[in-house]
Motif scaffolding. Sequence first.
Motif, PDB file in Angstrom:
ATOM      1  N   SER A   1       0.969  54.886  15.537  1.00  0.00           N
ATOM      2  CA  SER A   1       0.486  55.306  14.210  1.00  0.00           C
ATOM      3  C   SER A   1       0.972  54.330  13.147  1.00  0.00           C
ATOM      4  O   SER A   1       1.889  53.538  13.382  1.00  0.00           O
ATOM      5  CB  SER A   1       1.018  56.704  13.895  1.00  0.00           C
ATOM      6  OG  SER A   1       2.439  56.659  13.775  1.00  0.00           O
ATOM      7  N   MET A   2       0.391  54.460  11.966  1.00  0.00           N
ATOM      8  CA  MET A   2       0.854  53.651  10.828  1.00  0.00           C
ATOM      9  C   MET A   2       2.286  54.035  10.458  1.00  0.00           C
ATOM     10  O   MET A   2       3.073  53.182  10.059  1.00  0.00           O
ATOM     11  CB  MET A   2      -0.070  53.845   9.622  1.00  0.00           C
ATOM     12  CG  MET A   2      -1.447  53.208   9.794  1.00  0.00           C
ATOM     13  SD  MET A   2      -1.380  51.425  10.055  1.00  0.00           S
ATOM     14  CE  MET A   2      -0.975  50.872   8.420  1.00  0.00           C
ATOM     15  N   GLU A   3       2.627  55.305  10.633  1.00  0.00           N
ATOM     16  CA  GLU A   3       3.984  55.753  10.331  1.00  0.00           C
ATOM     17  C   GLU A   3       5.003  55.070  11.255  1.00  0.00           C
ATOM     18  O   GLU A   3       6.073  54.658  10.808  1.00  0.00           O
ATOM     19  CB  GLU A   3       4.086  57.286  10.466  1.00  0.00           C
ATOM     20  CG  GLU A   3       3.302  58.055   9.413  1.00  0.00           C
ATOM     21  CD  GLU A   3       1.803  58.147   9.689  1.00  0.00           C
ATOM     22  OE1 GLU A   3       1.050  58.467   8.758  1.00  0.00           O
ATOM     23  OE2 GLU A   3       1.374  57.885  10.838  1.00  0.00           O
ATOM     24  N   GLN A   4       4.638  54.941  12.515  1.00  0.00           N
ATOM     25  CA  GLN A   4       5.526  54.260  13.455  1.00  0.00           C
ATOM     26  C   GLN A   4       5.646  52.782  13.093  1.00  0.00           C
ATOM     27  O   GLN A   4       6.736  52.205  13.157  1.00  0.00           O
ATOM     28  CB  GLN A   4       5.044  54.424  14.896  1.00  0.00           C
ATOM     29  CG  GLN A   4       6.022  53.837  15.903  1.00  0.00           C
ATOM     30  CD  GLN A   4       5.538  53.922  17.340  1.00  0.00           C
ATOM     31  OE1 GLN A   4       4.349  54.048  17.613  1.00  0.00           O
ATOM     32  NE2 GLN A   4       6.484  53.849  18.277  1.00  0.00           N
TER      33      GLN A   4
ATOM     34  N   ASP B   1       5.414  51.494  10.084  1.00  0.00           N
ATOM     35  CA  ASP B   1       6.311  51.424   8.925  1.00  0.00           C
ATOM     36  C   ASP B   1       7.773  51.575   9.336  1.00  0.00           C
ATOM     37  O   ASP B   1       8.639  50.846   8.844  1.00  0.00           O
ATOM     38  CB  ASP B   1       5.951  52.512   7.904  1.00  0.00           C
ATOM     39  CG  ASP B   1       4.715  52.165   7.093  1.00  0.00           C
ATOM     40  OD1 ASP B   1       4.349  50.971   7.034  1.00  0.00           O
ATOM     41  OD2 ASP B   1       4.121  53.098   6.515  1.00  0.00           O
ATOM     42  N   ALA B   2       8.039  52.513  10.240  1.00  0.00           N
ATOM     43  CA  ALA B   2       9.427  52.746  10.668  1.00  0.00           C
ATOM     44  C   ALA B   2      10.006  51.509  11.362  1.00  0.00           C
ATOM     45  O   ALA B   2      11.175  51.150  11.131  1.00  0.00           O
ATOM     46  CB  ALA B   2       9.489  53.959  11.590  1.00  0.00           C
TER      47      ALA B   2
ATOM     48  N   ASP C   1      10.568  48.765   8.791  1.00  0.00           N
ATOM     49  CA  ASP C   1      11.723  49.093   7.949  1.00  0.00           C
ATOM     50  C   ASP C   1      13.028  48.618   8.593  1.00  0.00           C
ATOM     51  O   ASP C   1      13.970  48.262   7.894  1.00  0.00           O
ATOM     52  CB  ASP C   1      11.793  50.601   7.688  1.00  0.00           C
ATOM     53  CG  ASP C   1      10.779  51.062   6.647  1.00  0.00           C
ATOM     54  OD1 ASP C   1      10.189  50.191   5.960  1.00  0.00           O
ATOM     55  OD2 ASP C   1      10.567  52.291   6.539  1.00  0.00           O
TER      56      ASP C   1
END
Length: 153
Positions: A110-113, A115-116, A119
């Motif tokens: 996912s996009m969230e993964q 980003d993580a 980061d």
Amino acid sequence: MPDETDQILIAALMEDSRRSLKALAQISGLSSPSVAERLRRLEERGVLTAYTVTVDPKSFGYQLQAIVRIRPMPGRMHAIERLIQAIPEFTECDKVTGEDCFVARLNVRSMEQLDAILDKLSDQAETNTSIVKTTPVKRRLPPLKHYATTPEK
């Protein structure tokens, strides 16, 4: 340099690394023991380094693939290299010349993964990320045969 018969065997294995010795013998015109001996020599010389399986990451839920250019902060190159190696979603990475030090391929769910993961790099490096839409050329070998070119008259 591999001869023409070696190149035929290598090309056949690139198409399907599970081909049997019997099938390779039919393709090359050699006997199965001769094929086995040639493959052994190619392995010993480091020409053949592995017989692999290709798996589609999407079948494991990795819906996105990204290319990440990474420029470590001064003095952080080795730390970033170790960090990339430690994050299993990075499936390939090249150390390159130019403004960026690394170009890496990343598979995420996912996009969230995404980003993580980025980061984790952000305090030690600058990143530039591109999402892969399609791969018109899959990983492949360059031409195996050396073709002599002659100028046209």
